[in-house]
Structure formats: structure tokens, C-alpha cells
Design an enzyme around this catalytic site. Structure first.
Site, PDB file in Angstrom:
ATOM      1  N   LYS A  37       0.843  -1.197   0.000  1.00  0.00           N
ATOM      2  CA  LYS A  37       0.000   0.000   0.000  1.00  0.00           C
ATOM      3  C   LYS A  37       0.875   1.242   0.000  1.00  0.00           C
ATOM      4  CE  LYS A  37      -0.275   0.202   5.048  1.00  0.00           C
ATOM      5  NZ  LYS A  37      -1.140   0.238   6.244  1.00  0.00           N
ATOM      6  N   TYR A 260      15.952  30.176   5.251  1.00  0.00           N
ATOM      7  CA  TYR A 260      14.870  30.999   5.788  1.00  0.00           C
ATOM      8  C   TYR A 260      14.989  31.196   7.303  1.00  0.00           C
ATOM      9  CZ  TYR A 260      12.331  30.373   1.364  1.00  0.00           C
ATOM     10  OH  TYR A 260      11.945  30.383   0.048  1.00  0.00           O
TER      11      TYR A 260
END
Length: 367
Positions: A37, A260
Site C-alpha cells: 500500500k 529561511y
């Protein structure tokens, strides 16, 4: 400059096949369902499922029907189970594709029979409080399933559940509840050929819970299912190596802010290497300033904030160049960080680290 790719997740199919062989030998005689999955936990569902199918894995497990139908479209014919369905799930398409339907409610049972004849596996809630037939609904669902089986609308192949893996005592209580559910199913006239409740952790650590089939996910990919599991000691090897090429190199003076927010400032003159992977690719922003990468056989710290597409590494005075290969995680036996190392840096688990790798990172079979 090297010819390294901008970014890639290298998938070691040899390690995958080795892991499968180790787990099959250790968990026999239980059948093994390889859980693929979520794009095979980020490793590439078609690539992984094809290799497992070629090695004769007993079952493949997916969460939703679209995942299973997509694998069938590639020609994979291995028995398959899908167990998480929305209200508009296309059971008819799944039945046509030969996918067993995991059934968690009376409504889903009726929908499967209406689209059928369907092969179903009844999922019971043994205490995890997620999807699965609730204890007070079991009698009605089992009786209806038996009636539908007699009329040819369905075939009940299995009864299954899922453990919390919270403690041996909790797991034992769940197994006892599951045993009661199986007994109730048989009393209602059902005769399931398979019972399964264990995923990787319980399958390896609690032999009594292997029953007829085990569902193995993270262990196949060479990662531990819990802190108490030593994957390397079992002979399991990580299958994914996430890597990129150095995109830029810059020399900066002491005191220079990095990325940042200037959460990091250089404490000396140093060299920064730019890595073209970011949180859009699944690199966890929470690992900013805490994780390390490998370049040319040495480990270097991630500095400053991880951005959407890139992050920076402090390589000091070492001769790192544009095009050099950067390994974020892979097999620690090769001297690189592991997915677990990144999980610790990000405050999460290895499952999330590999599963969140984004679609713009090609999955490439290792040469």
C-alpha cells in the site's frame, strides 16, 4: 562534474528479495502477504510488487481498490487483498480484477454481494477502534455473510484483524477477542480458510499470532517495525536509498545567515553545499538543523531550514563539488544515515520517512 541524477530513490531489489526470503523462512508455515500500500511504502508499488510476484510471494496487500487495480493493470496476478473503502468504492471493478474485498460493515457486505459474486475477507475490530466489524455487530454480519455464501453471492475466504502493538498484554487481549470472533463466525456457518492478525512486529516477536497468514510491510523494506526490533540482526537490509546531486557550492564568511529565518549562522568561514530535495519531496522540515547526509564517504550536518525544494549542508573545508552524490538515507552498513536516523531527527518513525517521498523523485531499480 559527475553524471549523478538530480534526485532519485534507488530501490535495491536484491535487498528486497533477500528480505522476503528471510521473512518467509522465519515465519513459515504461515503464508506471507507483502503489503505494498501507499506506493509500497514510498518505494514504488509496481516496481516492488513485480519483484515480489516474481519471487512467488503468497499475497499482496493494498489499502484501497485503486491501488490494487493499478497493479493488476501491470499484469501482476498474485492473490491480493484491499481493505479500506469509501462509500462509493467500485467493488465490481475490483471483483473483475480478482481482488479480495476486506469487509468492515454490513453495508460493505451487501455492496460486495450486489456487485458479486465476490470473494471477501471479513475484518473484525479486535480493539483498535478503527475500521472493522464492531463486536456488537458481528452476529448480524456473520449470519448475513453465511446466508449470502449459501446463495452464491459471496465467498468468505478469511477473517482478519489488526493489532495495536502497544504491549504484550494488549496484544494478547486482542488475540483472545479475535479468537472469539472466529468462533462466532464458524458458529454462524462460515468456514474461513485463513485467519490473520499479525503485521511485521507481531509476526516476528509473537509466534502464536502468526496463525495462517502474516501481513508484512515495513520489514520487507528493511526497516524496524518498533524500537525493540533490530532489523540488521535479522539480516534485513534497507531497500531505499534517497539521493541527489550537489546543485551548488558556496563559500561563506563567519556570521552569514543560512536559509529561511536565519535559524543558523555560520560560526566560522565554511562551505555550503546545496541539495535539491525539500519537503515537497518528503524531506521532513522538522529535521532542519538536526539531520546529516553523506557526501563522498563523509557525514555532514544539515544547516538552516529545509525548504520546499532544497536544503543546505555544511561541508567545512572539504573538497565537495557540484555533481557530487548526496545520500540522505540508505543502508547504514554502507556508512550513510538511515531512515531511522532521519526519523529521530524529525521526531517521527521510519515508516513516515520513506512513505512520504514525493512523486517527483524517480524510483530507480538499483544496478
Amino acid at each position: 562534474m559527475t553524471s549523478s541524477p538530480l534526485r532519485e530513490a534507488r530501490i535495491d531489489l536484491g535487498a528486497l528479495r533477500s528480505n522476503l526470503a528471510i521473512l518467509r523462512a522465519r515465519l513459515a508455515p504461515a503464508q506471507l502477504m507483502a503489503v505494498v500500500k501507499a506506493d509500497a511504502y514510498g518505494h514504488g508499488a509496481a516496481l516492488v510488487a513485480r519483484a515480489l510476484a516474481e519471487d512467488g510471494v503468497d499475497w499482496l496487500g493494498v489499502a484501497d481498490l485503486d491501488e490494487g487495480i493499478a497493479l493488476r493493470a501491470t499484469g501482476i496476478a498474485t492473490p491480493m487483498l484491499a481493505w479500506l473503502h469509501g462509500p462509493e468504492a467500485d467493488f465490481a471493478a475490483a471483483i473483475d480484477a480478482g481482488i479480495d474485498l476486506g469487509i468492515s460493515s454490513l453495508l460493505q457486505l451487501e455492496q460486495a454481494a450486489a456487485a458479486g459474486p465476490a470473494v471477501v475477507q471479513l475484518k473484525v475490530d479486535s480493539g483498535l477502534s478503527r475500521n472493522g466489524i464492531a463486536p456488537d455487530e458481528r452476529a448480524v454480519v456473520f449470519e448475513r455473510a453465511a446466508a449470502l455464501e449459501r446463495s452464491g453471492g459471496i465467498r468468505v475466504r478469511a477473517v482478519f484483524s489488526h493489532l495495536s502493538n502497544s504491549s504484550p498484554q494488549d496484544d494478547a487481549a486482542q488475540l483472545a477477542e479475535f479468537d472469539r470472533a472466529v468462533a462466532e463466525a464458524r458458529a454462524a456457518g462460515l468456514d474461513p480458510e485463513l485467519r490473520h492478525i499479525a503485521a511485521t512486529q507481531a509476526a516476528l516477536q509473537r509466534p502464536a499470532m502468526r496463525l495462517d497468514l502474516v501481513r508484512v510491510g515495513i520489514g520487507l523494506y528493511g526497516l524496524p517495525a518498533a524500537d525493540s526490533m533490530d532489523a540488521a540482526a535479522l539480516g534485513l537490509r534497507p531497500v531505499m536509498q534517497l539521493a541527489a546531486s550537489v546543485a551548488a557550492v558556496r563559500r561563506i564568511p563567519a556570521g552569514t545567515g543560512v536559509s529561511y529565518g536565519f535559524t543558523h549562522r555560520a560560526d566560522r568561514e565554511t562551505t555550503l553545499a546545496l541539495v535539491p530535495l525539500g519537503y515537497a519531496d518528503g524531506v521532513p522540515r522538522a529535521a532542519s538543523g538536526r539531520a546529516s547526509v553523506a557526501i563522498n564517504g563523509a557525514l555532514y550536518p544539515v544547516v538552516g531550514r529545509i525548504a520546499m525544494d532544497q536544503f543546505l549542508v555544511d561541508v567545512g573545508d572539504d573538497p565537495v563539488a557540484v555533481g557530487d552524490r548526496v545520500v540522505l538515507w540508505g543502508d547504514p552498513a554502507a556508512g550513510v544515515p538511515s531512515a531511522e536516523d532521519w526519523a529521530v531527527a524529525a521526531g517521527t518513525i521510519g515508516y513516515e520517512i520513506v512513505t512520504r517521498v514525493g512523486p517527483r523523485v524517480p524510483r530507480v531499480a538499483a544496478p
